[in-house]
Enzyme design. Sequence first.
Site, PDB file in Angstrom:
ATOM      1  N   GLU A  37      26.731  32.082  43.077  1.00  0.00           N
ATOM      2  CA  GLU A  37      27.816  31.505  43.863  1.00  0.00           C
ATOM      3  C   GLU A  37      28.115  32.385  45.064  1.00  0.00           C
ATOM      4  OE1 GLU A  37      31.947  32.365  42.979  1.00  0.00           O
ATOM      5  OE2 GLU A  37      31.384  32.327  40.861  1.00  0.00           O
ATOM      6  N   CYS A  96      30.899  30.271  38.362  1.00  0.00           N
ATOM      7  CA  CYS A  96      30.121  31.063  37.402  1.00  0.00           C
ATOM      8  C   CYS A  96      29.192  30.233  36.537  1.00  0.00           C
ATOM      9  CB  CYS A  96      31.075  31.875  36.524  1.00  0.00           C
ATOM     10  SG  CYS A  96      32.297  32.771  37.476  1.00  0.00           S
ATOM     11  N   THR A 140      38.987  42.456  38.933  1.00  0.00           N
ATOM     12  CA  THR A 140      38.134  41.555  38.139  1.00  0.00           C
ATOM     13  C   THR A 140      36.813  41.236  38.857  1.00  0.00           C
ATOM     14  OG1 THR A 140      39.206  39.512  38.918  1.00  0.00           O
ATOM     15  CG2 THR A 140      40.121  40.525  36.956  1.00  0.00           C
ATOM     16  N   SER A 181      43.650  29.392  36.961  1.00  0.00           N
ATOM     17  CA  SER A 181      42.260  29.562  36.516  1.00  0.00           C
ATOM     18  C   SER A 181      42.200  29.971  35.045  1.00  0.00           C
ATOM     19  CB  SER A 181      41.508  30.554  37.404  1.00  0.00           C
ATOM     20  OG  SER A 181      41.868  31.882  37.110  1.00  0.00           O
ATOM     21  N   HIS A 218      31.826  33.424  28.717  1.00  0.00           N
ATOM     22  CA  HIS A 218      31.869  33.866  30.107  1.00  0.00           C
ATOM     23  C   HIS A 218      33.036  34.851  30.197  1.00  0.00           C
ATOM     24  CE1 HIS A 218      32.333  34.194  34.303  1.00  0.00           C
ATOM     25  NE2 HIS A 218      33.459  33.516  34.347  1.00  0.00           N
ATOM     26  N   LYS A 223      41.411  36.197  24.038  1.00  0.00           N
ATOM     27  CA  LYS A 223      42.235  34.987  23.937  1.00  0.00           C
ATOM     28  C   LYS A 223      41.384  33.770  23.577  1.00  0.00           C
ATOM     29  CE  LYS A 223      45.886  36.340  27.061  1.00  0.00           C
ATOM     30  NZ  LYS A 223      46.689  36.086  28.218  1.00  0.00           N
ATOM     31  N   ASN A 242      33.244  41.198  36.040  1.00  0.00           N
ATOM     32  CA  ASN A 242      32.777  39.810  36.131  1.00  0.00           C
ATOM     33  C   ASN A 242      31.544  39.754  37.027  1.00  0.00           C
ATOM     34  OD1 ASN A 242      32.456  37.066  36.152  1.00  0.00           O
ATOM     35  ND2 ASN A 242      34.493  36.584  36.948  1.00  0.00           N
ATOM     36  N   SER A 267      34.635  27.775  37.622  1.00  0.00           N
ATOM     37  CA  SER A 267      35.854  27.183  38.173  1.00  0.00           C
ATOM     38  C   SER A 267      35.529  25.930  38.970  1.00  0.00           C
ATOM     39  CB  SER A 267      36.553  28.190  39.071  1.00  0.00           C
ATOM     40  OG  SER A 267      37.014  29.262  38.299  1.00  0.00           O
TER      41      SER A 267
HETATM   42  N1  ACO Z   1      49.682  47.793  29.870  1.00  0.00           N
HETATM   43  C1  ACO Z   1      49.128  46.811  29.096  1.00  0.00           C
HETATM   44  N2  ACO Z   1      49.051  45.518  29.487  1.00  0.00           N
HETATM   45  C2  ACO Z   1      49.559  45.185  30.687  1.00  0.00           C
HETATM   46  C3  ACO Z   1      50.151  46.134  31.536  1.00  0.00           C
HETATM   47  C4  ACO Z   1      50.211  47.505  31.074  1.00  0.00           C
HETATM   48  N3  ACO Z   1      50.742  48.453  31.810  1.00  0.00           N
HETATM   49  N4  ACO Z   1      50.558  45.507  32.652  1.00  0.00           N
HETATM   50  C5  ACO Z   1      50.212  44.207  32.527  1.00  0.00           C
HETATM   51  N5  ACO Z   1      49.608  44.010  31.340  1.00  0.00           N
HETATM   52  C6  ACO Z   1      49.054  42.771  30.820  1.00  0.00           C
HETATM   53  C7  ACO Z   1      49.871  41.538  31.071  1.00  0.00           C
HETATM   54  O1  ACO Z   1      50.839  41.369  30.075  1.00  0.00           O
HETATM   55  C8  ACO Z   1      48.799  40.461  31.051  1.00  0.00           C
HETATM   56  O2  ACO Z   1      48.434  40.167  29.721  1.00  0.00           O
HETATM   57  P1  ACO Z   1      48.518  38.673  29.177  1.00  0.00           P
HETATM   58  O3  ACO Z   1      47.466  37.901  29.926  1.00  0.00           O
HETATM   59  O4  ACO Z   1      48.206  38.787  27.740  1.00  0.00           O
HETATM   60  O5  ACO Z   1      49.879  38.184  29.486  1.00  0.00           O
HETATM   61  C9  ACO Z   1      47.587  41.157  31.672  1.00  0.00           C
HETATM   62  O6  ACO Z   1      47.854  42.544  31.565  1.00  0.00           O
HETATM   63  C10 ACO Z   1      47.378  40.823  33.132  1.00  0.00           C
HETATM   64  O7  ACO Z   1      48.588  41.050  33.800  1.00  0.00           O
HETATM   65  P2  ACO Z   1      49.168  39.963  34.792  1.00  0.00           P
HETATM   66  O8  ACO Z   1      50.455  40.442  35.346  1.00  0.00           O
HETATM   67  O9  ACO Z   1      49.104  38.600  34.175  1.00  0.00           O
HETATM   68  O10 ACO Z   1      48.036  40.108  35.904  1.00  0.00           O
HETATM   69  P3  ACO Z   1      48.005  39.480  37.325  1.00  0.00           P
HETATM   70  O11 ACO Z   1      48.663  38.163  37.388  1.00  0.00           O
HETATM   71  O12 ACO Z   1      48.433  40.521  38.270  1.00  0.00           O
HETATM   72  O13 ACO Z   1      46.399  39.245  37.486  1.00  0.00           O
HETATM   73  C11 ACO Z   1      44.594  37.693  36.945  1.00  0.00           C
HETATM   74  C12 ACO Z   1      45.557  38.769  36.437  1.00  0.00           C
HETATM   75  C13 ACO Z   1      45.367  36.422  37.247  1.00  0.00           C
HETATM   76  C14 ACO Z   1      43.527  37.450  35.896  1.00  0.00           C
HETATM   77  C15 ACO Z   1      43.921  38.207  38.242  1.00  0.00           C
HETATM   78  O14 ACO Z   1      43.211  39.372  37.974  1.00  0.00           O
HETATM   79  C16 ACO Z   1      42.982  37.190  38.866  1.00  0.00           C
HETATM   80  O15 ACO Z   1      43.409  36.314  39.606  1.00  0.00           O
HETATM   81  N6  ACO Z   1      41.636  37.323  38.622  1.00  0.00           N
HETATM   82  C17 ACO Z   1      40.636  36.414  39.173  1.00  0.00           C
HETATM   83  C18 ACO Z   1      40.611  35.066  38.503  1.00  0.00           C
HETATM   84  C19 ACO Z   1      39.971  35.060  37.126  1.00  0.00           C
HETATM   85  O16 ACO Z   1      39.252  35.972  36.761  1.00  0.00           O
HETATM   86  N7  ACO Z   1      40.201  33.978  36.350  1.00  0.00           N
HETATM   87  C20 ACO Z   1      39.586  33.805  35.061  1.00  0.00           C
HETATM   88  C21 ACO Z   1      38.808  32.528  34.862  1.00  0.00           C
HETATM   89  S1  ACO Z   1      38.017  31.933  36.292  1.00  0.00           S
HETATM   90  C22 ACO Z   1      36.766  33.022  36.787  1.00  0.00           C
HETATM   91  O17 ACO Z   1      35.922  33.383  36.037  1.00  0.00           O
HETATM   92  C23 ACO Z   1      36.773  33.543  38.191  1.00  0.00           C
END
Ligand code: ACO
Length: 447
Positions: A82, A116, A158, A208, A246, A255, A324, A357
């Site tokens: 991609e 992906c 990521t 996502s 994935h 999860k 990733n 996605s």
């Molecule tokens: N210690 C332990 N855990 C923590 C801490 C800490 N200090 N701070 C945060 N966390 C946990 C949160 O509780 C959360 O856990 P949860 O998911 O069980 O609730 C996790 O860490 C992530 O924290 P968030 O605040 O939710 O993270 P944020 O919103 O800033 O970003 C995200 C996470 C959305 C995955 C971001 O990295 C992203 O957009 N990534 C790209 C998209 C992606 O990978 N999507 C997945 C499927 S699609 C694909 O493959 C591209």
Amino acid sequence: VKDVGILAMDIYFPPNCVLQEELETHDGVSKGKYTIGLGQDSMAFCTEVEDVISMSLTVVKTLLKNYNIDPKCIGRLEVGSETVIDKSKSIKTWLMQIFEECGNTDIEGVDSSNACYGGTAALFNCVNWAESNSWDGRYGLVVCTDSAVYAEGPARPTGGAAAIAMLIGPNAPISLESKFRGSHMAHVYDFYKPDLASEYPVVDGKLSQTCYLMALDSCYKTFCKRYEKIEGKPFSIVDADSFVFHSPYNKLVQKSFARLYYNDFLRNCSIVDKDSREKLEPYLGLSSEESYQSRDLEVCQQVAKPLYDTKVQPTTLIPKQLGNMYTASLYAAFASVVHNKHDALVGQRIVMFSYGSGMTSTMFSFKINEGQHPFSLTNIASILDISNKLESRHVVPPKKFVEALKLMEHRYGAKDFVTSQDTRLLVPGTYYLTHVDSMYRRFYAVK
Ligand code: ACO
């Protein structure tokens, strides 16, 4: 033809990585956010001398060499990626250089792209070809190659990078159980790349995550239905030895497995013991929408933990270390279980979940067979050489990683430049980018 599937595999990833723990400090986020919250250890990335084309050239060359395969014996070559470089010109055409040299230009296949998922589309294309009337007895070759980079912000940790090559043919040690399959495809804007001037995606992170889990539920339901129809008995997680997902980041994999367990609980499967059933009973009334958002449902992760440790944990090594790898992510997770268990896998069923996605997703399964040298699990594990490759990586401070990404932002879509040609970290045999001329044509050399 019997047992069409993966005969051989090889993996290449860049020698540079950044530690997630150091990235947490650098980014000023709370300690543990990337390492525990996302579950990641380190992240691989390409510097300006490497890209998806160079990585794919390297991995194809090493696969052919390591398994002693004559390039003339390849009849189909499919690439999943991609990462956009020449848009209408596929990465596959670049790889043809290796085959042209030997006089083999009779090779079907082009690139498949949808986030992906492209690698899975490429794999299915090759397997279908080898099972069809147009098969000419030669091997298929599938290549997954991606460099995942995100703009500064929550998605940046990521990222990741790697290329994987897989040789396809009959009597494979890793054969597809093509009759058991479940797909979920739909339209959604969760992650896409509309800005052609930038390598970075536009991503709705939260959406996502939910899309991924919804797709997983849907694929699992269809997969179970197919299985039950053919085998005459219900499928539950007890019927597979490993589950490979994935892996955008490890937390989502934890999860995901809990989600399969939750599905089995809702379907009243006997795998869910009395104790766990009592713990999950309060969540019986949740709508599926609520269940994706519910924090309390984390109890599912806890009750599924012993099964996660045996059926999933061995698949997580490479994705936790590299991040990733987009199309290569699922197959790098699969390579992890081959590395960790190799010949102990014979006779086992491995369930795979591919997600791209936008969205495209399929759950399918592999059956692991004896295989004949050089196409045996033990030999594949030894050629993958994961421990050595991981250990010989060079840890780069976050500041240098950010600088590398800045430079690449300028280089993306640019012409008329020469790279540093700094190949000190590359192992001999690695392809690297030397320059791009005034017609945007790219030039590579081999170290
Ligand atoms: N210690 C332990 N855990 C923590 C801490 C800490 N200090 N701070 C945060 N966390 C946990 C949160 O509780 C959360 O856990 P949860 O998911 O069980 O609730 C996790 O860490 C992530 O924290 P968030 O605040 O939710 O993270 P944020 O919103 O800033 O970003 C995200 C996470 C959305 C995955 C971001 O990295 C992203 O957009 N990534 C790209 C998209 C992606 O990978 N999507 C997945 C499927 S699609 C694909 O493959 C591209």
